[in-house]
Design an enzyme around this catalytic site. Structure first.
Site, short mmCIF file in Angstrom:
data_model
loop_
_atom_site.label_atom_id
_atom_site.label_comp_id
_atom_site.label_asym_id
_atom_site.label_seq_id
_atom_site.Cartn_x
_atom_site.Cartn_y
_atom_site.Cartn_z
N ASP A 215 0.82 -1.21 0.00
CA ASP A 215 0.00 0.00 0.00
C ASP A 215 0.85 1.27 0.00
O ASP A 215 0.50 2.25 -0.65
CB ASP A 215 -0.91 0.03 1.23
CG ASP A 215 -1.86 -1.16 1.25
OD1 ASP A 215 -2.04 -1.78 0.18
OD2 ASP A 215 -2.40 -1.47 2.31
N1 LIG Z 1 1.69 1.50 10.53
C1 LIG Z 1 0.54 1.38 11.18
O1 LIG Z 1 0.41 1.86 12.28
C2 LIG Z 1 -0.59 0.59 10.61
C3 LIG Z 1 -1.51 0.00 11.47
C4 LIG Z 1 -2.54 -0.75 10.91
C5 LIG Z 1 -2.63 -0.86 9.52
N2 LIG Z 1 -1.73 -0.26 8.71
C6 LIG Z 1 -1.85 -0.39 7.28
O2 LIG Z 1 -0.92 -1.36 6.83
C7 LIG Z 1 -0.48 -1.03 5.53
C8 LIG Z 1 1.03 -0.89 5.57
O3 LIG Z 1 1.55 -0.93 4.28
P1 LIG Z 1 2.74 -1.86 3.90
O4 LIG Z 1 3.12 -1.52 2.52
O5 LIG Z 1 3.77 -1.84 4.95
O6 LIG Z 1 2.14 -3.32 3.98
P2 LIG Z 1 0.99 -3.97 3.09
O7 LIG Z 1 0.41 -3.00 2.18
O8 LIG Z 1 0.10 -4.69 4.07
O9 LIG Z 1 1.76 -5.02 2.21
C9 LIG Z 1 2.58 -5.98 2.78
C10 LIG Z 1 3.00 -6.90 1.68
O10 LIG Z 1 4.03 -7.71 2.17
C11 LIG Z 1 3.96 -8.95 1.53
N3 LIG Z 1 4.49 -9.98 2.41
C12 LIG Z 1 3.93 -10.52 3.52
N4 LIG Z 1 4.73 -11.44 4.05
C13 LIG Z 1 5.83 -11.49 3.27
C14 LIG Z 1 7.03 -12.27 3.32
N5 LIG Z 1 7.25 -13.18 4.27
N6 LIG Z 1 7.96 -12.06 2.35
C15 LIG Z 1 7.73 -11.14 1.39
N7 LIG Z 1 6.64 -10.41 1.30
C16 LIG Z 1 5.68 -10.56 2.24
C17 LIG Z 1 2.51 -9.18 1.19
O11 LIG Z 1 2.41 -9.70 -0.13
P3 LIG Z 1 2.44 -11.27 -0.38
O12 LIG Z 1 1.38 -11.86 0.48
O13 LIG Z 1 2.26 -11.41 -1.83
O14 LIG Z 1 3.81 -11.73 0.04
C18 LIG Z 1 1.89 -7.78 1.23
O15 LIG Z 1 1.45 -7.37 -0.03
C19 LIG Z 1 -1.13 0.26 5.13
O16 LIG Z 1 -2.28 -0.01 4.42
C20 LIG Z 1 -1.49 0.83 6.49
O17 LIG Z 1 -2.59 1.70 6.42
C21 LIG Z 1 -0.67 0.43 9.24
#
Ligand SMILES: NC(=O)c1ccc[n+]([C@@H]2O[C@H](COP(=O)([O-])OP(=O)(O)OC[C@H]3O[C@@H](n4cnc5c(N)ncnc54)[C@H](OP(=O)(O)O)[C@@H]3O)[C@@H](O)[C@H]2O)c1
Ligand SMILES: NC(=O)c1ccc[n+]([C@@H]2O[C@H](COP(=O)([O-])OP(=O)(O)OC[C@H]3O[C@@H](n4cnc5c(N)ncnc54)[C@H](OP(=O)(O)O)[C@@H]3O)[C@@H](O)[C@H]2O)c1
Ligand SMILES: NC(=O)c1ccc[n+]([C@@H]2O[C@H](COP(=O)([O-])OP(=O)(O)OC[C@H]3O[C@@H](n4cnc5c(N)ncnc54)[C@H](O)[C@@H]3O)[C@@H](O)[C@H]2O)c1
Ligand SMILES: NC(=O)c1ccc[n+]([C@@H]2O[C@H](COP(=O)([O-])OP(=O)(O)OC[C@H]3O[C@@H](n4cnc5c(N)ncnc54)[C@H](O)[C@@H]3O)[C@@H](O)[C@H]2O)c1
Lengths: 450, 380, 95, 380, 450, 95
Positions: free
Chosen positions: E379
């Site tokens: 994201d």
């Molecule tokens: N920071 C905060 O406080 C917080 C709190 C709650 C929610 N959020 C939300 O979380 C999201 C954060 O964004 P982000 O880009 O960090 O994470 P993300 O958008 O959730 O994407 C994480 C990606 O990592 C991949 N992944 C998972 N395990 C993996 C592994 N072992 N090896 C390689 N890839 C792996 C997944 O794809 P695959 O499954 O294809 O591997 C997934 O697409 C935002 O939408 C944010 O709003 C953030």
């Protein structure tokens, strides 16, 4: 037609090469074996199409009988008996080369051909008997202990001289079959003599070496009968066998000559205690040993902290575990420069707490450890604390890495540690020094584990 | 637009709603900023810093309230304060609208537009305004520090010449924002951390911090569309209590963060389980002030029960007021900026926005938030 | 005309280099199957033996050839099959 | 041999000299162990635990003192207590012999063999008995926790939707045992740590924990044979003060651990430097009780100076009494065991030992320790 | 004597092989070059001893003149002009093969020899002109732009057809010199045509390929004059050149055909915007790109945490820095699942704070970044937030990795992230997906950096 | 008798395999010197040219041989020297 056969051989050789290449990686190994065997099929079919062949009966009978025996044995042999089976097969290959060499003797052959004939008989013969002895030792049909007797070296010298002499005589008088048979007999004898003084535990190395020889025998036979595919395949096997032998020796942390001649020597020499010497080891060689280890103890010290090597240590640990080894850490209470120094670093690197053993827990099991890796520790693994009453640290409990099978000490130099005293560990028989910054050395090891 | 920042009056509150840095940004955006004198003291900000930032210092609190077009605050107002405000003024602060029905009605009657910081929706885009998260995050850190001060032991493992000190066992219940930060902080300090949450997706998040997740099969659980946990049935709570009892008894520190947005938190640790813990152990009950996850926890206080220290002091983020103020005021600023009209230099209340409508509680003499409206009207 | 020996020496030299390059850096777990597979290849002597066994030139040579064919066949067939069995086991362990 | 463990009477002291685990080991070694009733309360140990370990609980304190062949203690005794002891008894505890001349003389006159835990030599082999180190180690951890509780900010860096919180800057003066542990703990919590020490060998040790070392060229410095730092000349102290001033002014937390064994610690932070620090910053002065590294620190108290909190509470290891007791009692046990005669079940005072003679202060009515003797006789 | 010469060739070939092997490692490269050149010396001396040689005059003059020119140019050329120099030398080698091929035409040659002669002329000729064009482009003597004109493909087709036709005609009528000259002319023309449509930036690849060709030309010449050493050395160069070309293409993240034919195509096709496609990349290929990168931005996300890859990320960072690259981390405020999630992990792995850049600091410099490595983030790097008004995250600031030259996305599948929305980044032209657990993928990269 | 072409094909096949094995996994920094070094080797045509230039068989062939010798010599001498210069520079950068 004949040309076609020759080109078929070229293709067969390419298949062998390709097959061998694929045998080198776990993912493709089985396919590699298939490819190599289809190369063999092609070569045999091509050979059968040879227009010089007048009589197929003997060939077919020979192939059917041999093939059936081979297939039967290969199917039924116990998994655990595989190594000796390989030795046996190998011996047959050597014998075949010997026979081909003998059959190739034709009136009016030139000196070159005769020389190659002698070589193919010599190498084939010693491969045969050597392999049989190796088979016997491995299957415990004969004692697997190293057999030694007085004057062994002299006897061997005589055999070698005899082989050379009779070989030369034969090349000069190809009609004097006496010399030929002397070559045969002495070659067979030499194979026996070469292998009996080697202990059963070293047999895999010997088999690998004999395998290389059987390749060379085929190669020599190829020269004798003027056949490319024999030369190519034989020399491929010969060369790869030698390399493989080297690798296996390294994995046992020994040199090839040590494997082959240690037996010879010990019958004669008397053992005198010598002050040990420092034996450095390269990252690559250390890797071969670790790769083969099934239990590893890591003993970190201040040097790990200085090198900030904790993260790479953790990674190495994981790689060794993936490789099937059990890895533990032995933490000495005064390792580092502050209480809990190692704990801070290893926790940072996320090493699970239950892998961290206290000194009293790791010492009893140290004897079963294949490799103890001392990473920038010195005083805390100093056996002088146990052995040398005069030492200022005498009586301090230390981690007894010296009782492990092999010890690697990773440090930059021969400098002493905090206590400023010499460390006899570095001079022990089973210790290898891996000099260099600990982080870099371990980084190197990680790269070897690919 | 005249924006007023009154001093927080709640006792023990050292946070401030607006820091000088943010004040400067608001002024630059065109706001006429009025700051009550002494507003920043708790976090170590002086009146001069606000003057430098371009704000006017006001000593008369009544004047401040009655002249403001918008008030930016931290804690909910008193009824008297609402009475002082102009009709049509905007009041942004925590409100606790699920429980503070009288206050909501007061806002409605006063015709003040009230915006509740708790009600910021939890979408990816609104995270920058999400004060619940920003403060919960700090709370997670603070709770661990509190536990460490109370514990008669240290957190990390140490193998020393005087014997080996085992790592402290820390058990965290509820791995939301605060719980995760607590896990991370305890992990950093070298503790052995286990955590539990009813939302199954959280297991991976816990492991992503290097901690263990306790698996309990509670049957159907889940989360609401807003990302909050669903309430458990009484049987499920019972099951959870039992499954956790052993690990709690063996823990040196237990931190509970299990909240249910807008509802009373479930009791997860009963007295008999507390009694099974070793003397000297510490429980930190994040939810103490709203009812408590732990039987025997006292809101605002640290008590002892059979040798176990139970910390329920609350206002966790307030323990690190400077960072907490910085984050809260960023949240406020982001909210204001997102709805600021450049030309008119005005905060625009636009019900077509994707974030704002959810957190407006009252506007133009109406309760505009449906959930709250239903609750209040249902009861009234 | 360049004599055949020259070509053969060339081939020998190239094969040796190639053998070296191919085997370097093979993981230890594959040492045994590799050895066994290489051993099967060394049964290539069968090709030389076939020619001899089929010539019918002299009785002795033919008989020698016959035995050579039989022995080499054991080596070839047994070698490949044993290697395959080892590798099959290996694969199971991996999976 | 009758070994007595009296209750510690110093106020605020929760540590105990002997834990039940160690008591068991002493009994197994053949000691007749007498424990004063209520001795373990401060660390959460009950009388029953000691009884189980094989000790006898004694309520009469006078009786305990007068019947004992050996006393194992933590803090130094009072003159009255010494008067109660038998001639020839052995008394092991902290003693502070460099300063407590009257006490030393009392021991001498009473014919009691007094052993000072501070005087355990710092050899590799004696580390298991080195209580100064074991307690300093815990102190390092505790000081950071104290600082973290006082600081209105958090230690780690956080990049969040509500802005980035910068990591706290921590400066540690003196990187001995306590200083190194403080560095490690602050590092763990995510702070940016810099340290300084006069002994140049320490630079590498600081870096081995991932922290930065501040290089100051003070000319000739060094360490004594025993591993302690040499005293600086007044010019060197001046130089150090100046070179540190800037980094201190920019730090959020300063921890001073610069002690000089047996001497008054140097003043390293003067008031004008404190004034340059940002309000809310924290200084922890480990040496406060023995004179202080910081101008304005008050022994046993936490005070504020121009917005800066100066913590001088002391008895740092006592804040984690359970672990501290475990370590101290291991140290004591190792000392006793090392000099224990298996057959006679006796603690043997052997002046040919390589460790013991150094820490015996008085024996058979004489001051046996030369350094102390010279000091006391020189003055008397 | 003749046999001796032949064996000298064997030794020379061995020296070439050994030299090439040593050229492959930085520590031994210079020695390798020496060894290879001594092999050449040996081969030349052996060739000179050939008893068939009747007249040394021409040879000596040729060698002296050629050697002097070569030595002079090699000594005086500017360091920066080396690549074009190599191209030029290479062209001369090709020309030599062409001449040898022509000189080898002897009355009564068989078809095989004639075919090899045609091949050596063809390959040698096109190597010659191709190299000259490459030289011109690199030295900017001619425009380095890709030259394209209408019907280019047709013209090329005609040339190829002409070569085939005239070649066949010549083999059948070796006396008809017309066909021979047609082969020569068309070969020369083909070399020009093949290289002009390729842009200057791709010249190194072209030179490598032409180098491979010049080896093949020598090999063909070897067949034509029946000379082993030419065949061995030529085919070694041919094979290694092809491999090298492949490696260089990979390092540019392009395929060979893309390099060679992109020019051809673009003159004719009109560009239509296509919905991108997913382009996976292997660890090995990713390594080649990283190895050549001088500025790298790492953008971690929740997936790094799940994979617990922080330690390996740190190690990869160090390796890239040692390799001369500048590495920064771009931390998005909501990356992970709790505020500061990435900070906790990266601090654990000891990544220095000043390498961590906030989104607003890294975005402006993203355009100058060679490779952005997105590790388990989704994201927070979704360009839809910028580009697609309909997206639920439209308006959220994200890290603009898509503006970097190349983007690697490390994740396990095409699954979406927390917000559950599609990510157009994965389909962009400059994006490569490195599928797999992040820790393993990075571990693989580390191993490649050896 | 086996014809020479067979041997040559064998040699070709082996050399190609060997070339592959040798160059695989060479670090990028060495690509250019390696290319240049390989290029020098391809000047081996000089050996073929020598034979032709020295035969005196036909005027044309001899002249062609002469030019071939000259051109190939440029390739050989220039190639080795340039490679060496590159590697020398390389070494300095390393050290
Ligand atoms: N920071 C905060 O406080 C917080 C709190 C709650 C929610 N959020 C939300 O979380 C999201 C954060 O964004 P982000 O880009 O960090 O994470 P993300 O958008 O959730 O994407 C994480 C990606 O990592 C991949 N992944 C998972 N395990 C993996 C592994 N072992 N090896 C390689 N890839 C792996 C997944 O794809 P695959 O499954 O294809 O591997 C997934 O697409 C935002 O939408 C944010 O709003 C953030
Ligand atoms: N734990 C404590 O509380 C504490 C406190 C004070 C003193 N001590 C004392 O410290 C000692 C601890 O023992 P130890 O075994 O941990 O340490 P040590 O005996 O001091 O030995 C450390 C070794 O690490 C090597 N080393 C240093 N930097 C290195 C690097 N970058 N890479 C690889 N090797 C490196 C050094 O050898 P090279 O220079 O050859 O590399 C040195 O011999 C004991 O004597 C203990 O009494 C402990
Ligand atoms: N969209 C976004 O980007 C965004 C922004 C902020 C938070 N969130 C997510 O919202 C979720 C909730 O955040 P929060 O911390 O504010 O929630 P909260 O404070 O309401 O609850 C704290 C935690 O306690 C848990 N819990 C509830 N009952 C429990 C029980 N009986 N036993 C154990 N645990 C129980 C909840 O599942 C939650 O994880 C988090 O997952 C967070 O990541 C998302
Ligand atoms: N032999 C052993 O195995 C052993 C056992 C315990 C301790 N030690 C060593 O002894 C040393 C001292 O330990 P300690 O912590 O008890 O010492 P300490 O408490 O006496 O002093 C604390 C630190 O302050 C430093 N210091 C003194 N004056 C200073 C000044 N003006 N400015 C800055 N720093 C100043 C000292 O150098 C020391 O590092 C340590 O290096 C420790 O490793 C060794």
């Amino acid at each position: 037609m004949d040309n076609l056969i020759q080109y078929a051989y070229v293709v067969a050789a390419a298949l062998f090469i390709f097959g061998l290449k694929q045998l080198g990686s776990a993912a493709t190994a089985r396919r590699g074996n298939m490819i190599s065997s289809s190369g063999m099929l092609l070569a045999i079919v091509a050979a059968l199409l040879d227009q010089g062949i007048l009589d197929y009966q003997m060939i077919v009978i020979g192939m059917v009988v041999g093939g059936a025996i081979g297939a039967y044995v290969a199917r039924t042999v116990e998994m655990t008996a595989m190594p000796e089976m390989v030795a046996m097969f190998n011996g047959f290959g050597g014998m075949a080369s010997l026979l081909v060499g003998m059959a190739a003797i034709a009136p009016g052959a030139d000196a070159f051909t005769l020389t190659t004939i002698v070589l193919s008989i010599l190498i084939g013969g010693m491969t045969f008997t050597g392999s049989l002895v190796a088979y016997g030792k491995l299957s415990e049909r004969i004692s697997s202990a190293a057999v030694m007797f007085a004057k062994q070296q002299m006897v061997n010298g005589l055999i070698v001289a005899g082989i050379v002499l009779s070989g030369v005589m034969f090349v000069n008088n190809p009609d004097a079959t006496f010399w030929l048979f002397l070559v045969v007999v002495l070659s067979l004898a030499f194979g026996i003599m070469a292998v009996i003084p080697i202990g059963g535990a070293d047999m895999p190395v010997v088999i690998s070496l004999l395998n290389s020889y059987s390749g060379l025998a085929a190669c020599a036979a190829g020269f004798a009968v003027d056949n490319n595919i024999l030369i190519v395949a034989g020399s491929l096997v010969g060369a790869s066998g030698i390399i493989l032998t080297q690798i296996m020796c390294k994995a046992m942390n020994r040199s090839l000559s040590n494997v082959l001649f240690s037996g010879f020597g010990s019958g004669v020499q008397d053992t005198t205690e010598v002050e040990g010497e420092i034996k450095p080891i390269s990252v690559e060689d250390a890797y071969y040993v670790l790769e083969a280890a099934s239990s590893v103890a890591i003993v970190p010290g201040y040097g790990m902290a200085v090198a900030q090597a904790q993260h790479v240590v953790k990674e190495l640990t994981e790689l060794m575990e993936q490789n099937g080894a059990e890895v533990n850490f032995g933490i000495h209470p005064v390792a580092g420069r502050m209480p809990g120094h190692m704990n801070v670093l290893l926790a940072e690197a996320d090493v699970p707490y239950d892998q961290l053993l206290e000194m009293d827990d790791i010492n009893p099991r140290m004897e079963t450890v294949d490799v103890a890796i001392v990473i920038g520790a010195n005083d805390v693994v100093n056996p002088a604390a146990r052995e040398n009453e005069g030492s200022p640290i005498y009586g301090m409990p230390v981690i007894n890495v010296d009782t492990a099978r092999t010890v690697f000490v990773l440090k930059r130099s021969m400098a002493s540690g905090f206590a400023g005293i010499e460390n006899p560990l570095f001079y022990k028989e089973n210790t290898r020094m891996l000099f260099g910054d600990a982080k870099e050395s371990i980084g190197g090891l990680i790269r070897e584990f690919s | 637009m005249r924006i007023a920042i009154p001093r927080e009056t709640q006792s023990g509150e050292n946070r401030v709603p607006i820091t000088p840095d943010v004040a400067k940004k608001l002024v630059r955006m065109g706001a006429n900023l009025q700051v009550e004198s002494g507003m920043g003291t708790g976090s170590g900000f002086t009146d001069e810093q606000f003057t430098e930032a371009g704000a006017t210092i006001v000593s008369d609190r009544n004047e401040l309230f009655s002249s403001a077009d918008m008030l930016l605050r931290l804690n909910k107002p008193t009824a008297e304060e609402i009475a002082l405000m102009q009709r049509g003024a905007i009041h942004i602060s925590y409100l606790d609208p699920f429980n503070e029905h009288a206050l909501v009605n007061a806002f409605k009657d006063a015709g003040v537009t009230s915006i509740s910081m708790e009600m910021i929706p939890r979408t990816t885009r609104s995270q920058k305004m999400d004060a619940l998260s920003s403060q919960a995050n700090l709370a997670g850190y603070v709770m661990v520090m509190k536990a460490a001060s109370e514990l008669p032991r240290i957190f990390p493992m140490m193998m020393t010449p005087a014997g080996t000190l085992k790592p402290a066992n820390v058990f965290v219940i509820g791995a939301g924002v605060a719980g995760l930060q607590a896990i991370a902080t305890a992990k950093r300090l070298g503790a052995k951390v286990t955590a539990f949450d009813t939302r199954p997706v959280v297991a991976e998040q816990v492991q992503s911090l290097g901690a263990k997740f306790l698996e309990i099969d509670l049957g159907e659980t889940g989360e609401t569309a807003g990302g909050y946990a669903k309430e458990l049935t009484p049987e499920q709570v019972e099951k959870q209590q039992q499954a956790q009892a052993d690990i709690i008894a063996k823990s040196d520190v237990v931190i509970t963060t299990a909240q249910l947005f807008g509802r009373k938190p479930p009791v997860l640790i009963t007295k008999d389980v507390v009694e099974r813990m070793a003397p000297g152990s510490v429980i930190v009950d994040m939810a103490a002030e709203s009812g408590g996850n732990v039987e025997g926890s006292v809101p605002g206080e640290t008590v002892e029960w059979s040798g176990v220290t139970i910390v329920g002091t609350g206002n966790w983020a307030g323990e690190v007021p400077r960072d907490a103020s910085q984050m809260y005021s960023s949240n406020l600023f982001n909210l204001v900026e997102d709805n600021w009209c450049e030309e008119k230099k005005l905060f625009v209340v636009d019900f077509n926005d994707d974030i704002l409508p959810g957190c407006i509680i009252t506007h133009g003499g109406e309760i505009t938030n449906d959930t709250i409206k239903n609750i209040i009207e249902g009861e009234g | 005309m360049i004599p055949a020996e020259v070509f053969l020496t060339f081939i020998l030299m190239l094969s040796i280099f190639l053998g070296f390059e191919l085997i370097n850096k093979v993981p230890a777990t594959l040492h045994t199957p590799l050895m066994s597979g290489a051993n099967a290849i060394s049964g290539i002597t069968v090709v030389g033996a076939i020619a001899l066994a089929g010539t019918g030139e002299s009785d002795l040579a033919q008989w020698l050839g016959f035995f050579a064919v039989a022995l080499a066949s054991i080596n070839v067939v047994g070698g490949y099959l044993v290697t395959d069995r080892m590798l099959a086991m290996f694969k199971k362990k991996e999976g």
